[in-house]
Write an enzyme that holds these catalytic residues in place. Structure first.
Site, PDB file in Angstrom:
ATOM      1  N   LYS A 155      -9.993   6.568   2.711  1.00 26.93           N
ATOM      2  CA  LYS A 155      -8.945   7.293   3.460  1.00 26.93           C
ATOM      3  C   LYS A 155      -7.665   7.346   2.655  1.00 26.93           C
ATOM      4  O   LYS A 155      -7.441   6.532   1.747  1.00 26.93           O
ATOM      5  CB  LYS A 155      -8.674   6.637   4.818  1.00 26.93           C
ATOM      6  CG  LYS A 155      -8.150   5.190   4.788  1.00 26.93           C
ATOM      7  CD  LYS A 155      -6.667   5.024   4.639  1.00 26.93           C
ATOM      8  CE  LYS A 155      -6.278   3.573   4.422  1.00 26.93           C
ATOM      9  NZ  LYS A 155      -4.955   3.332   3.895  1.00 26.93           N
ATOM     10  N   ALA A 177      -9.223  -2.995  -3.586  1.00 27.25           N
ATOM     11  CA  ALA A 177      -7.809  -3.362  -3.365  1.00 27.25           C
ATOM     12  C   ALA A 177      -6.880  -2.236  -3.802  1.00 27.25           C
ATOM     13  O   ALA A 177      -5.838  -2.452  -4.412  1.00 27.25           O
ATOM     14  CB  ALA A 177      -7.453  -4.670  -4.080  1.00 27.25           C
ATOM     15  N   GLY A 178      -7.271  -0.999  -3.465  1.00 24.67           N
ATOM     16  CA  GLY A 178      -6.541   0.164  -3.958  1.00 24.67           C
ATOM     17  C   GLY A 178      -5.722   0.888  -2.911  1.00 24.67           C
ATOM     18  O   GLY A 178      -5.112   1.909  -3.201  1.00 24.67           O
ATOM     19  N   GLY A 228     -11.313   0.785   1.314  1.00 25.97           N
ATOM     20  CA  GLY A 228     -12.703   0.641   0.861  1.00 25.97           C
ATOM     21  C   GLY A 228     -13.449  -0.452   1.620  1.00 25.97           C
ATOM     22  O   GLY A 228     -14.544  -0.214   2.138  1.00 25.97           O
ATOM     23  N   GLY A 229     -12.861  -1.632   1.712  1.00 23.89           N
ATOM     24  CA  GLY A 229     -13.517  -2.752   2.403  1.00 23.89           C
ATOM     25  C   GLY A 229     -13.708  -2.451   3.882  1.00 23.89           C
ATOM     26  O   GLY A 229     -14.742  -2.790   4.478  1.00 23.89           O
ATOM     27  N   ALA A 237     -14.010   0.604   5.206  1.00 21.28           N
ATOM     28  CA  ALA A 237     -15.046   1.635   5.311  1.00 21.28           C
ATOM     29  C   ALA A 237     -16.437   1.012   5.153  1.00 21.28           C
ATOM     30  O   ALA A 237     -17.386   1.394   5.847  1.00 21.28           O
ATOM     31  CB  ALA A 237     -14.818   2.709   4.252  1.00 21.28           C
ATOM     32  N   ASP A 285      -7.922  -0.920   9.731  1.00 19.92           N
ATOM     33  CA  ASP A 285      -8.388   0.395   9.285  1.00 19.92           C
ATOM     34  C   ASP A 285      -9.861   0.658   9.626  1.00 19.92           C
ATOM     35  O   ASP A 285     -10.361   1.753   9.375  1.00 19.92           O
ATOM     36  CB  ASP A 285      -8.238   0.526   7.758  1.00 19.92           C
ATOM     37  CG  ASP A 285      -6.781   0.625   7.328  1.00 19.92           C
ATOM     38  OD1 ASP A 285      -5.934   1.002   8.158  1.00 19.92           O
ATOM     39  OD2 ASP A 285      -6.511   0.333   6.155  1.00 19.92           O
TER      40      ASP A 285
HETATM   41  O1  C5P Z   1      -6.032  -5.633   9.578  1.00 17.52           O
HETATM   42  P1  C5P Z   1      -6.230  -6.003   8.160  1.00 17.52           P
HETATM   43  O2  C5P Z   1      -7.032  -7.257   7.995  1.00 17.52           O
HETATM   44  O3  C5P Z   1      -6.769  -4.893   7.315  1.00 17.52           O
HETATM   45  O4  C5P Z   1      -4.782  -6.287   7.592  1.00 17.52           O
HETATM   46  C1  C5P Z   1      -4.580  -6.968   6.375  1.00 17.52           C
HETATM   47  C2  C5P Z   1      -3.163  -7.484   6.335  1.00 17.52           C
HETATM   48  O5  C5P Z   1      -2.251  -6.384   6.213  1.00 17.52           O
HETATM   49  C3  C5P Z   1      -2.708  -8.224   7.568  1.00 17.52           C
HETATM   50  O6  C5P Z   1      -3.049  -9.580   7.483  1.00 17.52           O
HETATM   51  C4  C5P Z   1      -1.206  -8.020   7.543  1.00 17.52           C
HETATM   52  O7  C5P Z   1      -0.596  -8.890   6.617  1.00 17.52           O
HETATM   53  C5  C5P Z   1      -1.080  -6.623   6.973  1.00 17.52           C
HETATM   54  N1  C5P Z   1      -0.950  -5.614   8.044  1.00 17.52           N
HETATM   55  C6  C5P Z   1       0.219  -5.527   8.765  1.00 17.52           C
HETATM   56  N2  C5P Z   1       0.343  -4.602   9.757  1.00 17.52           N
HETATM   57  C7  C5P Z   1      -0.656  -3.735  10.027  1.00 17.52           C
HETATM   58  C8  C5P Z   1      -1.866  -3.785   9.290  1.00 17.52           C
HETATM   59  C9  C5P Z   1      -1.987  -4.743   8.303  1.00 17.52           C
HETATM   60  O8  C5P Z   1       1.149  -6.310   8.536  1.00 17.52           O
HETATM   61  N3  C5P Z   1      -0.490  -2.838  10.993  1.00 17.52           N
END
Ligand code: C5P
Length: 321
Positions: free
Chosen positions: A13, A113-114, A118-119, A121, A156
């Site tokens: 995305k 980590a881009g 990816g992870g 999806a 995501d």
């Molecule tokens: O939800 P996900 O595990 O993908 O999020 C990874 C990290 O990105 C979270 O631990 C947080 O630090 C940050 N994040 C955030 N606010 C969001 C989505 C992600 O702070 N709405």
């Protein structure tokens, strides 16, 4: 036993709009975002083995990786593994009988980590292959179960399950479709090293605390209208990413990459999500190929992939690879 091998495609995305509010008590940030799924994808294959799985615990025998998979875990730290375990647990709670072990193979095409989900999806694709497998052996669990597992797995993951063009609020997991006309042609410029999403969010908090004027962009009206009209120049002019400043602060070289893509003629370049991948919107496929070539020649990026959006969400595909 039904299907022995099931394959799904996991689409990347880009955020056309990523407005980031204050950190919440739970550490997440309140978002207003418009996602678009892209043709760039990973593939996940599930193969059913003849040996039986234990009654409780994981059904996964092995998870193997190929493609650009540096730094991707091949154990329960991978969201794919967790997604399969969670959906299996939901089927077990409904009384499905003893299951066989499975083997998973993940082929990475999306930069790791881009900033392209990816992870996430991959986790959505894992829900799709597991659902396709288990719904052959029990009453299928409804889509709402997949959606709530997706939201538990990551912010995501719900979007990557659905794809298309959607507005996300909350952590990004509350979704409604956005009307969008036409196809958008992108170039995704990949950097050698990834960026950590939490670090980029944290950097934004720090920059705001230190007095940098970085307002949260919460209004998507003009972009939504541009998408509805299929007006690519207006979409380009209204791309927004509140994580771009902190990503550049952590990785100043991104500024040169963005400038190089725009000098090569892209309508607009932005950092994708938390970066460091830079996404360049182009007029058409030929224009995207030209911009990709110039970005590669610049020597600033390790790859430049043309991609189109909107694409589908994670979905099962018939062929094997
Ligand atoms: O939800 P996900 O595990 O993908 O999020 C990874 C990290 O990105 C979270 O631990 C947080 O630090 C940050 N994040 C955030 N606010 C969001 C989505 C992600 O702070 N709405």
């Amino acid at each position: 036993m039904g299907v022995e091998q099931i394959r799904a495609r996991a689409h990347a995305k880009v955020n056309l709009h990523l407005g980031v509010g204050q950190a919440r008590a739970d550490g997440y940030h309140e978002l207003v975002t418009i996602f678009q799924s892209l043709s760039l994808h990973d593939e996940l294959e599930l193969k059913v083995l003849s040996k039986r799985a234990p009654k409780h615990g994981s059904v996964i025998d092995t998870l193997t990786l190929s493609g650009q998979a540096k730094g991707v875990p091949d154990d329960e730290d991978n969201l794919v593994w967790q997604a399969v375990d969670k959906l299996v647990a939901a089927y077990r709670a409904e009384g499905i009988g003893q299951l066989p072990m499975v083997e998973l193979h993940l082929r990475k095409g999306i930069p790791v980590a881009g900033g392209m989900a990816g992870g996430s999806a991959d986790a959505a694709a894992a829900l799709r292959v597991t659902q396709a497998w288990l719904s052959e052996h029990a009453d299928p669990l409804p889509e709402s179960v997949l959606e709530s597992i997706a939201a538990e797995l990551g912010s995501d993951v719900p979007f990557t399950l659905h794809g298309g063009t959607m507005l996300g609020t909350g952590r990004g997991e509350n979704l409604i479709p956005v009307m969008s006309r036409g196809h958008y042609h992108w170039v995704l410029a990949v950097s050698a090293a990834g960026l950590s999403t939490p670090e980029v969010f944290h950097k934004l908090d720090q920059l705001r605390e230190s007095g940098r004027e970085l307002p949260a962009h919460t209004d998507t009206t003009v972009l939504s209208r541009s998408l509805l009209n299929g007006d690519v120049a207006a979409v380009a002019a209204n791309l927004v990413n509140d994580l771009q400043a902190p990503a550049i602060s952590l990785r100043p070289g991104l500024r040169q990459i963005l400038a190089a893509g725009e000098e090569a003629g892209a309508l607009r370049g932005i950092v994708s999500g938390s970066g460091p991948t830079c996404a360049f919107l182009c007029r058409d496929a030929a224009h995207a190929a030209e911009v990709a070539g110039e970005l590669i020649d610049s020597g600033l990026v390790i790859a430049a992939h043309p991609a189109q959006g909107p694409a589908e969400g994670a979905h099962v595909v018939p062929e094997t690879f």
